[in-house]
Design a protein around this motif. Structure first.
Motif, PDB file in Angstrom:
ATOM      1  N   ASP A  83       0.735  -1.109   0.019  1.00  0.00           N
ATOM      2  CA  ASP A  83      -0.034   0.099   0.169  1.00  0.00           C
ATOM      3  C   ASP A  83       0.764   1.177   0.173  1.00  0.00           C
ATOM      4  N   GLU A  84       2.088   1.241   0.545  1.00  0.00           N
ATOM      5  CA  GLU A  84       2.723   2.202   0.744  1.00  0.00           C
ATOM      6  C   GLU A  84       3.866   2.466  -0.443  1.00  0.00           C
ATOM      7  N   LEU A  85       3.959   1.298  -1.279  1.00  0.00           N
ATOM      8  CA  LEU A  85       4.967   1.408  -2.286  1.00  0.00           C
ATOM      9  C   LEU A  85       4.442   1.679  -3.595  1.00  0.00           C
ATOM     10  N   PHE A  86       3.143   1.480  -3.668  1.00  0.00           N
ATOM     11  CA  PHE A  86       2.414   1.481  -5.159  1.00  0.00           C
ATOM     12  C   PHE A  86       1.053   2.243  -5.115  1.00  0.00           C
ATOM     13  N   ASP A  87       0.713   2.898  -6.249  1.00  0.00           N
ATOM     14  CA  ASP A  87      -0.469   3.333  -6.305  1.00  0.00           C
ATOM     15  C   ASP A  87      -1.748   2.156  -6.663  1.00  0.00           C
ATOM     16  N   VAL A  88      -2.762   2.318  -6.509  1.00  0.00           N
ATOM     17  CA  VAL A  88      -3.594   1.172  -6.268  1.00  0.00           C
ATOM     18  C   VAL A  88      -3.541   0.369  -7.726  1.00  0.00           C
ATOM     19  N   PRO A  89      -3.571   0.901  -9.084  1.00  0.00           N
ATOM     20  CA  PRO A  89      -3.753   0.207  -9.948  1.00  0.00           C
ATOM     21  C   PRO A  89      -2.480  -0.952 -10.416  1.00  0.00           C
ATOM     22  N   VAL A  90      -1.106  -0.343  -9.847  1.00  0.00           N
ATOM     23  CA  VAL A  90      -0.315  -1.203  -9.994  1.00  0.00           C
ATOM     24  C   VAL A  90      -0.268  -2.337  -8.861  1.00  0.00           C
ATOM     25  N   GLN A  91      -0.540  -2.092  -7.551  1.00  0.00           N
ATOM     26  CA  GLN A  91      -0.710  -3.105  -6.758  1.00  0.00           C
ATOM     27  C   GLN A  91      -1.855  -3.915  -7.121  1.00  0.00           C
ATOM     28  N   ALA A  92      -2.888  -3.776  -7.607  1.00  0.00           N
ATOM     29  CA  ALA A  92      -4.099  -4.393  -8.135  1.00  0.00           C
ATOM     30  C   ALA A  92      -3.690  -5.326  -9.298  1.00  0.00           C
ATOM     31  N   ASN A  93      -2.439  -5.212  -9.876  1.00  0.00           N
ATOM     32  CA  ASN A  93      -2.160  -5.862 -11.095  1.00  0.00           C
ATOM     33  C   ASN A  93      -1.512  -7.143 -10.743  1.00  0.00           C
ATOM     34  N   PHE A  94      -1.055  -7.356  -9.557  1.00  0.00           N
ATOM     35  CA  PHE A  94      -0.307  -8.834  -9.147  1.00  0.00           C
ATOM     36  C   PHE A  94      -1.370  -9.609  -9.239  1.00  0.00           C
ATOM     37  N   ILE A  95      -1.118 -10.694  -9.659  1.00  0.00           N
ATOM     38  CA  ILE A  95      -2.064 -12.017  -9.822  1.00  0.00           C
ATOM     39  C   ILE A  95      -2.351 -12.288  -8.236  1.00  0.00           C
ATOM     40  N   ASP A  96      -3.664 -12.510  -7.936  1.00  0.00           N
ATOM     41  CA  ASP A  96      -4.293 -12.656  -6.776  1.00  0.00           C
ATOM     42  C   ASP A  96      -3.633 -13.563  -6.008  1.00  0.00           C
ATOM     43  N   SER A  97      -3.578 -14.689  -6.477  1.00  0.00           N
ATOM     44  CA  SER A  97      -2.762 -15.936  -5.778  1.00  0.00           C
ATOM     45  C   SER A  97      -1.476 -15.592  -5.237  1.00  0.00           C
ATOM     46  N   PHE A  98      -0.812 -14.942  -5.911  1.00  0.00           N
ATOM     47  CA  PHE A  98       0.318 -14.461  -5.571  1.00  0.00           C
ATOM     48  C   PHE A  98       0.328 -13.126  -4.655  1.00  0.00           C
ATOM     49  N   ALA A  99      -0.360 -12.290  -4.911  1.00  0.00           N
ATOM     50  CA  ALA A  99      -0.422 -11.040  -3.683  1.00  0.00           C
ATOM     51  C   ALA A  99      -0.983 -11.547  -2.504  1.00  0.00           C
ATOM     52  N   ASP A 100      -1.929 -12.754  -2.351  1.00  0.00           N
ATOM     53  CA  ASP A 100      -2.244 -13.198  -1.161  1.00  0.00           C
ATOM     54  C   ASP A 100      -1.078 -13.822  -0.487  1.00  0.00           C
ATOM     55  N   ALA A 101      -0.402 -14.629  -1.289  1.00  0.00           N
ATOM     56  CA  ALA A 101       0.610 -15.341  -0.502  1.00  0.00           C
ATOM     57  C   ALA A 101       1.537 -14.212  -0.099  1.00  0.00           C
ATOM     58  N   GLY A 102       1.838 -13.267  -0.392  1.00  0.00           N
ATOM     59  CA  GLY A 102       2.776 -12.364   0.082  1.00  0.00           C
ATOM     60  C   GLY A 102       2.036 -11.326   1.311  1.00  0.00           C
ATOM     61  N   LYS A 103       1.264 -11.680   1.762  1.00  0.00           N
ATOM     62  CA  LYS A 103       0.511 -10.987   3.038  1.00  0.00           C
ATOM     63  C   LYS A 103       0.896 -11.692   4.528  1.00  0.00           C
ATOM     64  N   VAL A 104       1.030 -10.860   5.436  1.00  0.00           N
ATOM     65  CA  VAL A 104       0.993 -11.073   6.651  1.00  0.00           C
ATOM     66  C   VAL A 104      -0.048 -10.297   7.503  1.00  0.00           C
ATOM     67  N   ASP A 105      -0.728 -10.788   8.237  1.00  0.00           N
ATOM     68  CA  ASP A 105      -1.827 -10.230   8.894  1.00  0.00           C
ATOM     69  C   ASP A 105      -2.887  -9.754   7.946  1.00  0.00           C
ATOM     70  N   SER A 106      -3.182 -10.187   6.850  1.00  0.00           N
ATOM     71  CA  SER A 106      -3.753  -9.405   5.543  1.00  0.00           C
ATOM     72  C   SER A 106      -3.358  -7.976   4.861  1.00  0.00           C
ATOM     73  N   VAL A 107      -1.865  -7.959   5.137  1.00  0.00           N
ATOM     74  CA  VAL A 107      -1.356  -6.849   4.550  1.00  0.00           C
ATOM     75  C   VAL A 107      -0.298  -7.514   3.595  1.00  0.00           C
ATOM     76  N   GLN A 108       0.046  -6.829   2.491  1.00  0.00           N
ATOM     77  CA  GLN A 108       0.979  -7.460   1.649  1.00  0.00           C
ATOM     78  C   GLN A 108       2.174  -6.759   1.848  1.00  0.00           C
ATOM     79  N   TYR A 109       3.301  -7.337   2.015  1.00  0.00           N
ATOM     80  CA  TYR A 109       4.460  -7.032   2.312  1.00  0.00           C
ATOM     81  C   TYR A 109       5.283  -7.842   1.280  1.00  0.00           C
ATOM     82  N   GLY A 110       5.243  -8.924   1.073  1.00  0.00           N
ATOM     83  CA  GLY A 110       6.035  -9.784  -0.076  1.00  0.00           C
ATOM     84  C   GLY A 110       5.678  -9.368  -1.571  1.00  0.00           C
ATOM     85  N   LEU A 111       6.643  -8.879  -2.296  1.00  0.00           N
ATOM     86  CA  LEU A 111       6.346  -8.395  -3.493  1.00  0.00           C
ATOM     87  C   LEU A 111       6.824  -9.573  -4.511  1.00  0.00           C
TER      88      LEU A 111
END
Length: 417
Positions: A115-143
């Protein structure tokens, strides 16, 4: 698809462009900034192409943003996680790092979120399964970058010699194929890689195909009945009859790939990195989805990728935002492709790759990405548990081994880590 690409172009203007005005972009008069980036180094083969892609991406970025210098440090891939942990402990965290584990740093508050690193369209462009795997406590940190999802490779020439006409679509068929390959003298009909290099990948693929997995909503669940049944089948139907090589507990992925390229392994679970090598070896081969136990379709693929993470320690948020936005939106920064054997982790790049006929060999792998399931990388204990999997899982399928005992021991490691 066009709308998504329009949004990304807009994000590139409103994200990286806006940051340029704040002192980290390409105009004149900005304060110079140096980003410290820690990446994996390789000893040749496919890694050489990955490093060349990264080098090209950095050059393209510095040309567009001359006020930001990207200083890349490479350490051997197998030493990357330990090097990063030591650097962080010593107060010398890089600004951006590649690595297998991000959860411990996220829990310590050291990482910038997506959320701090990307504008919304860029962050939303990650494939959902990969974005979800990058989360800790529902917040994405792994890119996620340089993604992969393995498929079943098989030697078509050996199959034809053994009288086999197609890839197995169930475990019973896989065993039948392996038995036919053994009868014509194939040393390793199915290469079961339960050795210390990447046993956790092979294991998860089989557990998912048997309707199991590593974890439940409440934590690790290795000893689930479905997992015990899967390892019991592997022990009794593949390992004990000699259909999985001499000693799966010692067989590494690198060794299995080499055996396949030499025509000594008939089938194995492998990543697209094997495509180019098999083609160069003149091997007649094909790939297929990994089958579910009962033949009811393809098993969920194992999702793998390299993780990038951005550290707060040096306070270079604006420069990190500019670099990472460029990395995930600019065609000049693409680090995937048939030469590296890796796949994009974003929707727009996946769509473009599937329109590129020169990348046809990667299409079946890309199709799997939205359905990928992952190791529990969002758990702080995963590094310790992964080590235990690599050390112990071969025991479970050895003749006389006890799958339930080994799986229960892994649950204990997870609960105490």
């Amino acid at each position: 698809m066009r709308r998504r690409r329009f949004l990304l172009r807009t994000a590139g203007l409103s994200g990286a462009g806006a940051l340029a005005l704040s002192g980290c972009g390409s105009g004149g008069g900005e304060d110079a900034v140096t980003l410290e980036v820690l990446l994996a180094g390789y000893d040749g083969t496919v890694g050489t192409s990955i490093e060349k892609r990264w080098n090209a991406a950095v050059r393209a970025f510095e040309k567009k943003h001359p006020a930001i210098t990207v200083r890349v440090e490479r350490v051997p891939f197998l030493k990357l996680d330990a090097t990063l942990a030591r650097r962080v402990k010593d107060g010398r965290a890089p600004d951006i790092s590649e690595g297998n584990f991000f959860a411990p740093y996220a829990e310590e508050g050291r990482l910038y979120s997506a959320d701090e690193l990307f504008d919304v369209p860029v962050q939303a462009n990650f494939i959902d399964s990969f974005a979800d795997a990058g989360k800790v406590d529902s917040v994405q940190y792994g890119l996620p970058t340089q993604a992969s999802a393995p498929r079943l490779f098989y030697n078509k020439a050996l199959f034809q010699q053994a009288g086999l006409t197609r890839a197995p679509a169930s475990w019973a068929e896989l065993r039948s194929c392996a038995d036919a390959l053994r009868r014509i003298g194939v040393a390793t009909p199915y290469a079961l890689t339960f050795g210390p290099e990447a046993a956790e990948d092979e294991l998860l693929a089989w557990l998912l195909a048997g309707d199991g997995g590593y974890a439940s909503p409440t934590g690790y669940d290795f000893a689930a009945a479905e997992n015990v049944a899967t390892l019991t089948w592997l022990r009794d139907k593949l390992v004990v009859p000699g259909l999985a090589g001499a000693d799966p507990a010692k067989l590494t992925r690198t060794q299995a790939y080499a055996e396949f390229l030499r025509g000594r392994a008939g089938m194995l679970l492998a990543h697209p990195v094997l495509l180019a090598a098999a083609g160069q070896a003149g091997l007649k081969f094909a790939t297929a989805p990994f089958p579910k136990r009962d033949g009811s379709g393809a098993a969920p693929p194992v999702g793998l990728n390299d993780w990038l993470m951005a550290f707060k320690d040096n306070g270079r948020l604006d420069a990190a935002k500019t670099f990472l936005t460029f990395l995930f939106t600019s065609p000049a920064a693409r680090t995937y492709g048939s030469d590296t054997g890796t796949l994009p982790a974003t929707v727009s790049d996946s769509e473009e790759l599937q329109e590129d006929r020169s990348q046809r060999a990667l299409w079946p792998f890309v199709h799997q990405l939205p359905d990928a399931e992952f190791h529990p990388v969002g758990l702080r204990s995963w590094g310790t548990v992964r080590g235990a999997v690599r050390q112990r899982i071969g025991e479970a399928v050895a003749p006389g081994g006890s799958p339930s005992d080994v799986l229960e021991a892994l649950d204990l490691v997870g609960s105490s880590a």
